[in-house]
Enzyme design. Structure first.
Site: not given
Length: 486
Positions: A126, A157, A229
Site C-alpha cells: 500500500h 501487503d 508502513s
C-alpha cells in the site's frame, strides 16, 4: 477487516491501515543473532544503531490523471427530454451520464527496509500501490535514488522495490518463528513526517489474524503511526523480525497496537517475486474457522457438541478438487497440527501455509469424532493444480479463476469453463463481472484452463476482451472488458 478488529478489541476500535502520504536474498543479507538472553538487561541503543541505517524513507507520487466517471441525476432526462429518454432520445439510462474528471497530483510517504547490499528493498504494497514515481532516501547520507517496483502482492501487503546502488547497509534478518511473546522490540521508520524514528515495546501476540489477506501478524505495543508502513520491526540485536504494516486504534494514531508481517512470510514472498514474478500461493482446500468459535455458535443455537478440543481449525466445508479432499479430510474434522507445528487458531494455519508453495507436501494431524488421524496433503494453487503461476498481463483483470468442477459440468450441462472465484479489482470489476460467473469463451477462444485466459489477454486485439459465459443460475451472459484506460 473491521469485523476482525472487533473480535480483537473493544467495539469502538477501528482498524487503520497506515496508508502513508506512506525469500529475500538470504545469501546477501547479514546473518541474524538471537535476542538478548532471558532475564538479562536490554540495551536498546545497540539495536537502534544496527537497524537505523537499513531503514529508508520512501516518497510515492501519483501524477494527475484524466478519468471517466459515471454520475446520475434522476431528473436530468425528464426535464431535458420531454419523452424522458424514451425511444433512445438523449442519453436516457435513468439519468446515468459519463464525464471526464482530472485527479490532482498526489504525494505520499512511507518506509522501507534494505534487505540486500545491491539495492533490494522491502516495503508494504500500500506504500507503492499506484505510484508513478518512487524516490528512496537513505538514512546515513540522505542520498536520493529513483526506485522501480520489482513486484508486489496485495494479499500479504508486501512489495519488493530496487534502487541502482551498491554496498548498501543490508539489515540482518532473523527467523520470526523464533520470536517470543514478551520479547523487547523496536519499530523503526518515518512516522508523521519524522524521519529516522525509533520506538520501543514488546511482542504482544503472534499469529494475529487481521483483515482479509494472508494475515498471521506479529502484534506489538511499540508506537506505530502513519509513515511507519514498510518500516522495520527488529529484536534487541537489530535484526529484522517483521515489516510494520498497520495499526489498530480508535483515532487513527497510536493509542492501540501495531502489526508487522513476519519475516518467515516476507522471505517466501520476496523469493517468489524474484524467481517467478508472482507469489506462488498454496491452498489447503478448506473453509472453516477456529473450533472455539464453532463451539460458541453451536451453544447459542442450543446445541451441546464436543469436538475433542477447543484449539484447532474446524472444517466447515471441503473444497471440491482441493488438497484436503484428495487427502480424505471431511467436514467437521478439526485440524490440530501441520508438520508437527501446533495449530491453535486460524492465524497459525495461515502463517504455516503462507510459507508453502503449490506442490509442497504437508503432514496434517486432525481429529475426527475426537480420534486423532494424520494425512499427507499436496498443496494446490488457486486454479486447483500445482503449476507455477507466472506473472502475466492477466493480472490486470483482478480476478482469481479455476476450471469448473465435475459437479458444475453436470449441473449446468457444460463441458468446460473457468469459474470466477474472486473479483478483487482491476478491469473485470470495472466491467461488472461478478464472483461465480463462469467464463467459457474469450474473443471466440474456449476457456478450459488458466493458461487459455493468459493467452487470450496477450492476443487481445484493440486491447479488448469479449467474454461469454454463464451465471451460476444457468443464465447465459457476456461482458466487454477494456484492458486500457480511456
Amino acid at each position: 477487516m473491521k469485523k476482525m478488529v472487533k473480535n480483537l478489541m473493544p467495539a469502538i476500535y477501528l482498524l487503520v491501515i497506515a496508508f502513508s502520504a506512506a525469500s529475500c536474498n538470504k545469501t546477501q543479507a547479514a546473518p541474524a543473532a538471537a535476542s538478548a538472553p532471558a532475564g538479562q538487561p536490554v540495551d536498546l541503543t545497540y539495536a537502534a544503531e544496527k537497524a537505523l541505517p537499513s531503514v529508508v524513507y520512501i516518497k510515492s507520487v501519483q501524477n494527475a490523471k484524466v478519468q471517466t466517471v459515471e454520475y446520475s441525476d434522476p431528473f436530468e432526462d425528464f426535464f431535458s427530454d420531454p419523452f424522458g429518454g424514451f425511444f433512445n432520445r438523449g442519453q436516457g439510462n435513468n439519468g446515468s451520464r459519463k464525464r471526464q474528471v482530472q485527479t490532482p497530483k498526489r504525494a505520499a510517504a512511507g518506509s522501507g527496509v534494505i534487505i540486500s547490499a545491491d539495492g533490494y528493498i522491502v516495503t508494504n504494497n500500500h506504500v507503492v500501490d499506484g505510484a508513478d514515481e518512487l524516490t528512496v532516501t537513505l538514512n546515513e547520507n540522505s542520498k536520493e535514488y529513483s526506485a522501480r517496483i520489482i513486484g508486489a502482492d496485495k494479499t500479504t501487503d508486501l512489495a519488493l522495490i530496487k534502487i541502482d546502488a551498491k554496498n548498501l547497509p543490508a539489515i540482518a534478518i532473523a527467523n520470526s518463528d523464533d520470536v517470543k511473546i514478551g520479547e523487547w522490540v523496536l519499530a523503526v521508520g518515518n512516522p508523521l513526517g519524522l524521519n529516522n524514528t525509533v520506538t520501543a515495546g514488546i511482542v504482544s501476540a503472534k499469529a494475529r489474524q487481521m483483515g482479509e489477506g494472508v494475515t498471521s501478524m506479529i502484534q506489538t505495543d511499540a508506537a506505530i503511526n502513519q509513515g511507519n508502513s514498510g518500516g522495520a520491526l527488529v529484536n534487541t540485536n537489530g535484526a529484522l523480525i517483521g515489516i510494520n504494516a498497520m495499526l489498530a486504534s480508535p483515532t487513527g494514531s497510536n493509542i492501540g497496537y501495531g502489526f508487522a508481517i513476519p519475516t518467515a512470510i516476507m522471505n517466501k514472498v520476496v523469493d517468489d517475486i524474484k524467481k517467478y514474478g508472482a507469489v506462488q500461493r498454496a491452498m489447503i482446500g478448506i473453509k472453516g474457522g477456529d473450533v472455539s468459535n464453532k463451539v460458541d455458535a453451536d451453544k447459542e443455537q442450543g446445541k451441546e457438541v464436543d469436538y475433542g478440543t477447543m484449539e484447532g481449525i474446524y472444517i466447515g466445508e471441503v473444497v471440491e478438487g482441493g488438497a484436503a479432499q484428495a487427502a480424505g479430510l471431511q467436514k467437521e474434522d478439526v485440524i490440530i497440527s501441520i508438520d508437527g507445528q501446533k495449530i491453535k487458531k486460524f492465524g497459525d494455519l495461515q502463517g504455516v501455509i503462507a510459507q508453502k508453495r503449490p506442490g509442497d507436501k504437508v503432514k496434517v494431524t486432525y481429529l475426527r469424532n475426537k480420534k486423532e488421524h494424520t494425512a499427507t496433503l499436496t498443496l494446490k494453487n488457486e486454479q486447483g493444480n500445482t503449476k507455477v503461476v507466472k506473472n502475466a498481463d492477466v493480472d490486470i483483470l483482478g480476478i482469481d479463476v479455476r476450471p469448473i468442477t465435475d459437479s458444475q459440468k453436470k449441473q449446468l450441462e457444460i463441458s468446460y469453463g473457468l469459474e470466477v472465484l474472486k473479483v478483487s479489482g482491476g478491469k473485470m470489476k470495472e466491467a461488472g463481472v461478478p464472483k461465480g460467473f463462469i467464463i467459457q469463451v474469450v474473443n471466440d477462444q474456449p476457456m478450459r484452463s488458466f493458461d487459455d485466459l493468459q493467452q487470450a489477454v496477450k492476443d487481445a486485439k484493440d486491447q479488448m476482451l469479449i467474454i461469454r459465459g454463464m451465471f451460476p443460475t444457468g443464465k447465459r451472459g457476456g461482458f466487454v472488458v477494456y484492458l486500457q484506460n480511456d
